[in-house]
Scaffold this motif. Structure first.
Motif, PDB file in Angstrom:
ATOM      1  N   UNK A 111       0.528  -0.806   0.092  1.00 13.63           N
ATOM      2  CA  UNK A 111       0.031  -0.273  -0.247  1.00 13.63           C
ATOM      3  C   UNK A 111       0.858   1.002   0.243  1.00 13.63           C
ATOM      4  N   UNK A 112       0.414   2.600  -0.531  1.00 12.58           N
ATOM      5  CA  UNK A 112       0.845   3.581  -0.837  1.00 12.58           C
ATOM      6  C   UNK A 112       1.429   3.671   0.318  1.00 12.58           C
ATOM      7  N   UNK A 113       1.930   5.259   1.497  1.00 18.26           N
ATOM      8  CA  UNK A 113       1.681   5.531   2.513  1.00 18.26           C
ATOM      9  C   UNK A 113       0.564   6.192   2.752  1.00 18.26           C
ATOM     10  N   UNK A 114       0.175   7.204   2.273  1.00 16.45           N
ATOM     11  CA  UNK A 114      -1.107   7.834   2.587  1.00 16.45           C
ATOM     12  C   UNK A 114      -2.800   7.049   2.518  1.00 16.45           C
ATOM     13  N   UNK A 115      -2.171   5.095   2.034  1.00 18.65           N
ATOM     14  CA  UNK A 115      -3.496   4.704   2.426  1.00 18.65           C
ATOM     15  C   UNK A 115      -2.882   3.641   3.697  1.00 18.65           C
ATOM     16  N   UNK A 116      -1.593   3.671   3.915  1.00 22.12           N
ATOM     17  CA  UNK A 116      -1.431   3.697   5.462  1.00 22.12           C
ATOM     18  C   UNK A 116      -2.271   4.246   5.986  1.00 22.12           C
ATOM     19  N   UNK A 117      -1.519   5.639   6.258  1.00 23.45           N
ATOM     20  CA  UNK A 117      -1.705   6.596   7.109  1.00 23.45           C
ATOM     21  C   UNK A 117      -3.164   6.152   7.607  1.00 23.45           C
ATOM     22  N   UNK A 118      -4.272   6.608   6.573  1.00 21.69           N
ATOM     23  CA  UNK A 118      -5.332   6.067   6.386  1.00 21.69           C
ATOM     24  C   UNK A 118      -6.015   5.406   7.120  1.00 21.69           C
ATOM     25  N   UNK A 119      -5.152   4.471   6.812  1.00 21.12           N
ATOM     26  CA  UNK A 119      -5.618   2.693   7.760  1.00 21.12           C
ATOM     27  C   UNK A 119      -5.418   2.816   8.636  1.00 21.12           C
ATOM     28  N   UNK A 120      -4.629   3.985   9.920  1.00 18.41           N
ATOM     29  CA  UNK A 120      -4.813   4.202  11.012  1.00 18.41           C
ATOM     30  C   UNK A 120      -3.403   4.048  12.179  1.00 18.41           C
ATOM     31  N   UNK A 121      -2.269   3.485  11.175  1.00 15.10           N
ATOM     32  CA  UNK A 121      -0.195   4.315  11.280  1.00 15.10           C
ATOM     33  C   UNK A 121      -0.206   5.114  11.087  1.00 15.10           C
TER      34      UNK A 121
END
Length: 242
Positions: free
Chosen positions: A69-79
């Motif tokens: 996953x791209x960094x922004x998707x990982x951030x949106x996932x809660x990390x």
């Protein structure tokens, strides 16, 4: 288990930075990640947060595969994560840095004075938690390095992450602020956030963390509570050189 990696491997120019790393974080705990320089800690962080793609292996977050996953998707996932060197916008004010962090307000709109009142109040809440609310109108470049670290952490918390990765939070700051950061981590952990902290300050790690993972040559060699890690012969040999 909030975060688990399975056999992560990453080589740069034939040098294995991460070598088959299988790691499980303790959910709801402050997890520490230690090891000698070059042991793969930052590369591991970068893989988990999507900045680096592994050659093999998987990253699972709440049983979902987020490996590519791209960094922004990982951030949106809660990390959320901080960096060894603060990533802030030096010419924006402290408050503007907070509002840009949520990425719902475009920079052009922000600079034109268009601000969501709810987001402003939330930003001020986190600035108060960090003890830097009085600096909201100051340009970020005018803050001390320690204050910039607090700003970066506050901006990360604007996204309300469940898991926060801190990359050397004590680096370059004075002992009083190190104690303050450690206290903040414990407070935030008590409120339900899980942490993974890479840090060279052993006093901070052993005093703050519930669970410590030790890397050497790109892979974990030990994991457990601080009291056991201090006495583990593998750790003494690899990390302390005794």
């Amino acid at each position: 288990m909030s975060l688990r990696t399975e056999g992560l491997t990453k080589a740069f120019g034939g040098v294995l930075a991460v070598n088959g790393a299988t790691v499980e974080l303790r959910d709801g705990a402050v997890n520490g990640l230690i090891g000698p320089n070059g042991s793969g800690k930052t590369t591991f962080f970068n893989i988990v947060t999507g900045l680096v793609r592994p050659d093999s292996g998987r990253v699972l977050y709440r049983d979902r595969d987020i490996t590519r996953h791209a960094p922004h998707r990982i951030a949106h996932a809660g990390i959320g994560r901080t960096f060894q060197l603060c990533r802030i916008f030096p010419r924006l004010t402290v408050l503007e840095n907070m509002l840009v962090a949520v990425r719902r307000t475009r920079l052009r709109e922000l600079l034109a004075g268009l601000r969501d009142k709810g987001e402003v109040e939330r930003a001020r809440h986190w600035l108060r938690r960090m003890g830097i609310e009085h600096l909201e109108d100051a340009e970020a470049r005018d803050l001390s390095y320690g204050q910039q670290k607090l700003l970066e952490l506050a901006a990360v918390l604007m996204a309300e992450p469940d898991l926060v990765l801190l990359d050397e939070p004590a680096g370059g700051v004075n002992p009083a602020l190190i104690d303050r950061i450690a206290a903040l981590v414990r407070e935030l952990n008590a409120e339900g956030r899980t942490f993974l902290v890479v840090e060279h300050n052993m006093d901070m790690v052993m005093g703050m963390c519930d669970h410590v993972i030790v890397f050497d040559r790109g892979a974990p060699i030990a994991a457990g509570p601080p009291a056991l890690i201090r006495q583990d012969p593998r750790v003494l040999e690899a990390y302390l050189g005794v």
